[in-house]
Scaffold this active site. Sequence first.
Site, PDB file in Angstrom:
ATOM      1  N   GLY A  10       0.813  -1.231  -0.012  1.00 59.94           N
ATOM      2  CA  GLY A  10      -0.081   0.036  -0.150  1.00 59.94           C
ATOM      3  C   GLY A  10       0.848   1.202  -0.060  1.00 59.94           C
ATOM      4  O   GLY A  10       1.665   1.521   0.994  1.00 59.94           O
ATOM      5  N   ARG A 259      -8.246  20.557  32.463  1.00 62.76           N
ATOM      6  CA  ARG A 259      -8.954  19.198  32.150  1.00 62.76           C
ATOM      7  C   ARG A 259      -9.485  19.255  30.788  1.00 62.76           C
ATOM      8  O   ARG A 259      -9.607  17.976  30.393  1.00 62.76           O
ATOM      9  CB  ARG A 259     -10.133  19.109  33.327  1.00 62.76           C
ATOM     10  CG  ARG A 259      -9.676  19.015  34.718  1.00 62.76           C
ATOM     11  CD  ARG A 259     -10.997  19.237  35.513  1.00 62.76           C
ATOM     12  NE  ARG A 259     -11.574  20.580  35.239  1.00 62.76           N
ATOM     13  CZ  ARG A 259     -13.070  20.718  35.758  1.00 62.76           C
ATOM     14  NH1 ARG A 259     -13.475  20.054  36.716  1.00 62.76           N
ATOM     15  NH2 ARG A 259     -13.482  21.586  35.562  1.00 62.76           N
ATOM     16  N   GLY A 272     -13.335  16.784   8.142  1.00 62.10           N
ATOM     17  CA  GLY A 272     -13.414  15.900   6.786  1.00 62.10           C
ATOM     18  C   GLY A 272     -12.270  15.060   7.037  1.00 62.10           C
ATOM     19  O   GLY A 272     -11.670  14.838   8.232  1.00 62.10           O
ATOM     20  N   CYS A 275     -10.437   9.841   7.590  1.00 58.32           N
ATOM     21  CA  CYS A 275     -10.501   8.998   9.196  1.00 58.32           C
ATOM     22  C   CYS A 275     -11.690   9.291  10.103  1.00 58.32           C
ATOM     23  O   CYS A 275     -12.361   8.251  10.542  1.00 58.32           O
ATOM     24  CB  CYS A 275      -9.294   9.285   9.851  1.00 58.32           C
ATOM     25  SG  CYS A 275      -7.715   8.344   9.252  1.00 58.32           S
ATOM     26  N   ARG A 442     -13.858  28.984   7.751  1.00 60.89           N
ATOM     27  CA  ARG A 442     -12.737  28.729   8.693  1.00 60.89           C
ATOM     28  C   ARG A 442     -12.306  29.741   9.653  1.00 60.89           C
ATOM     29  O   ARG A 442     -11.291  29.214  10.568  1.00 60.89           O
ATOM     30  CB  ARG A 442     -11.709  28.286   7.843  1.00 60.89           C
ATOM     31  CG  ARG A 442     -11.855  27.187   6.889  1.00 60.89           C
ATOM     32  CD  ARG A 442     -12.045  25.783   7.709  1.00 60.89           C
ATOM     33  NE  ARG A 442     -12.339  24.639   6.949  1.00 60.89           N
ATOM     34  CZ  ARG A 442     -12.127  23.449   7.301  1.00 60.89           C
ATOM     35  NH1 ARG A 442     -11.914  23.264   8.548  1.00 60.89           N
ATOM     36  NH2 ARG A 442     -12.547  22.498   6.559  1.00 60.89           N
TER      37      ARG A 442
END
Length: 477
Positions: A10, A259, A272, A275, A442
């Site tokens: 790959g 935290r 996007g 994954c 954005r």
Amino acid sequence: MVVKNVCCIGAGYVGGPTCSVIAWKCPDIQVHVVDVSQVRIKQWNSDKLPIYEPGLDEVVKECLGRNLFFSNDIDQAVREADLIFISVNTPSKTYGIGKGRAADLKHIELCARKIAEVAEGHKIVVEKSTVPVRAAESIAHILSANTKPGVSFQVLSNPEFLAEGTAIENLLNPDRVLIGGEESAEGEAAVGELTWIYHHWVPQHNIITLSTWSSELSKLASNAFLAQRVSSINAISALCEATGADVSQVAHAVGKDSRIGSKFLQASVGFGGSCFQKDLLNLVYIAECLNLHEVATYWQQVTDMNEYQRTRFAKRIIGCLFNTVTDKTLAVFGFAFKKNTGDTRESPARFVCSHLLEEGARLNIYDPKVERQQIESDLTSTRATNDPERIEKLIHIYTDPYQAVIDAHAIVILTEWDEFKTYDYKKMLSVMKKPAFLFDGRKIIDHQAVMNLGYHTETIGKRFTRNTLLRSSGADL
């Protein structure tokens, strides 16, 4: 066994950069990256690599032909390798049970069968692709069922944690490297061999060894948590627009909590990439299969919020433009799913553009790294539209942003490329239709500056008091 030869099946976004860095940091190891695609391998052996990542060109140029090789000869590479990475695509299924959610493991299975067919001696097989929990068990079962005399295998999980645009930096200075293996003497030995490779440049405290199943689930969980943060701040952005709060100020205040922290609290038009969406849906599917319906519903909401954010932004554009974009020209800045990459998989720009095209808008699209053919393919595919011929007539791809804005009614920023901050928006305004609009999906532009120039400006998670022109005509969407 000392690993002297590494093979990676790959040559994509993970396999190519990962093995290039291994070759660079381990000059004593021969690294062969193989793929069935002759076009892709030819690109890896050329001056123009098939993917764009800052720093990748330099690494490949230094190692190519020395101890880094790209070829289509999978059989020979597998036979000669001591350690084999499987780094092939595992998209969501587009058919059958689990369609749209379950991971399609056909390429993983083909790799396992090929390895079993041609391997000689002992091999360590490393699952690098993002896979559902217990996929390594399936690989091991295929290998053991087809084992020949004198051949043995150990299967490891070594998930990647690369962010496109910073992949080389992530590889050189990883937060952690996970290596999952079988809890046996042979499994521990195999884990030790892969650990030895990473020890060439990764400190021991950043290498975590764990069970194979924990390693696989950790990858899915990590991406789910990151996507959850993006959807959380985007949900707050909608509240900010409705109440008059500023999402950037809210994110800053929230992020100061030790935290919580400040990372991944940047509101935008949505996440996007290859994954987040895929891994979230895979996690949802796994939970459903295990009858954990409340768990599945919880994680489904993260991806639902992402879809809502993209749709909401597209509707806001239409609402501001007098509730119609039919035959209006919009200059779209950015098509990649994030800056510093040419990858458009699950890009918010694709979805926003498709929504606008369905409404009849004419789009002048500019992206500094995405190829023309990729943009055209994404917007005219059967997944995007039922009328590709009509869409082809509505899109124009530009290599100069100043040409893209001529006679445009609006500028729509959908990728956070740094160069967009440096443009002469006064010059652009002079050639646009009036009133001119600027939609910043954005949050990267100096909004006060462009409003002072005369743009009607809209962004994520904030309302500007000077933008009163269209409030009564539906712009509050």
